[in-house]
Design a protein around this motif. Structure first.
Motif, PDB file in Angstrom:
ATOM      1  N   ARG A  50      -4.838  11.064   2.582  1.00 19.96           N
ATOM      2  CA  ARG A  50      -4.299  10.282   3.252  1.00 19.96           C
ATOM      3  C   ARG A  50      -3.427  10.938   4.302  1.00 19.96           C
ATOM      4  O   ARG A  50      -2.828  10.183   5.448  1.00 19.96           O
TER       5      ARG A  50
ATOM      6  N   THR B 256      -8.198   1.054   1.789  1.00 20.72           N
ATOM      7  CA  THR B 256      -6.888   1.320   1.106  1.00 20.72           C
ATOM      8  C   THR B 256      -6.524   0.902  -0.257  1.00 20.72           C
ATOM      9  O   THR B 256      -6.690   0.113  -1.009  1.00 20.72           O
TER      10      THR B 256
ATOM     11  N   TYR C 265       0.872  -0.848  -0.297  1.00 22.18           N
ATOM     12  CA  TYR C 265      -0.363  -0.010  -0.487  1.00 22.18           C
ATOM     13  C   TYR C 265       1.224   0.901   0.243  1.00 22.18           C
ATOM     14  O   TYR C 265       0.504   2.696   0.085  1.00 22.18           O
TER      15      TYR C 265
ATOM     16  N   TYR D 211      -0.442   0.959   7.466  1.00 23.30           N
ATOM     17  CA  TYR D 211      -1.595   0.052   6.801  1.00 23.30           C
ATOM     18  C   TYR D 211      -2.086   0.274   8.766  1.00 23.30           C
ATOM     19  O   TYR D 211      -2.347  -1.043   9.287  1.00 23.30           O
TER      20      TYR D 211
ATOM     21  N   LEU E 223      -5.026   3.959   4.918  1.00 23.94           N
ATOM     22  CA  LEU E 223      -3.267   4.415   5.137  1.00 23.94           C
ATOM     23  C   LEU E 223      -3.469   5.836   6.028  1.00 23.94           C
ATOM     24  O   LEU E 223      -4.318   6.341   5.613  1.00 23.94           O
TER      25      LEU E 223
END
Length: 193
Positions: A192, A81, A10, A72, A56
């Motif tokens: 984020r 995410t 991610y 995460y 995230l």
């Protein structure tokens, strides 16, 4: 031959070249350090974009990029995410994890056994460090989909801004995996932060 898993990234490893530094060895563009590479140096046999439940976030200070590090929180509700899953061997997964945990890949890495045996309750804490918590986020083609993150969740730590070079690597990964243009990818990351 080592069994296979899906390694789910991610963060910066969504960029194929960045992941290549962990698998083949080398220094990613914009990074401040080089990596040894995996014991079996080969790129993934397949990859696919995936959406993960959870959130995230960026926290701490990266030695590789400076600025905040991507983490995460699988248990955070009300968010999702973007990620990229790579099909690699269990041995390679252990080697990527070792390098994320600031260790050198080595035969007999206990992460290999943990992955082969399966994560009890879908989670395993190898230690207290940044990427020492393994999480099974699903299954694909009968194989476990695994990622790693910190033991803390979204609300447990102060958040920090990621460095421009790190954001650029995430943006590249989002473009490669999803075809997102720069504006969409940068907006996703900024939302984020």
């Amino acid at each position: 031959m080592s069994p296979e898993v899906w390694y789910v990234s991610y963060g910066s490893n969504m960029c194929r070249d960045r992941l290549g530094a962990y698998l083949l060895g080398g220094q990613p563009v914009g990074a401040r350090q080089s990596y040894a590479g995996a014991r079996t140096p080969a790129m993934p046999v397949a990859d696919v974009a995936v959406d993960l439940p959870g959130r995230l976030y960026f926290a701490g200070e990266s030695r590789t990029w400076t600025g905040g590090v991507a983490f995460y929180d699988h248990d955070a509700v009300g968010s999702w995410t973007a990620a990229r899953a790579y099909r690699i061997s269990v041995e390679q997964f252990a080697d990527v994890a070792a390098q994320e945990m600031d260790r050198l890949p080595a035969p007999g890495d206990p992460i290999e056994r943990v992955v082969i045996d399966g994560l009890e309750n879908g989670r395993h804490e190898a230690g207290p460090g940044h990427y020492e918590t393994l999480i099974e986020v699903g299954r694909r083609d009968g194989l476990p989909m695994l990622t790693f993150t910190a033991p803390h969740g979204f609300d447990a730590v102060p958040h920090t801004q990621p460095a421009d070079a790190y954001v650029a690597m995430l943006v590249r990964g989002l473009h490669e995996a999803r075809g997102w243009d720069r504006t969409r990818a940068e907006t996703y990351v900024k939302e984020r932060c």
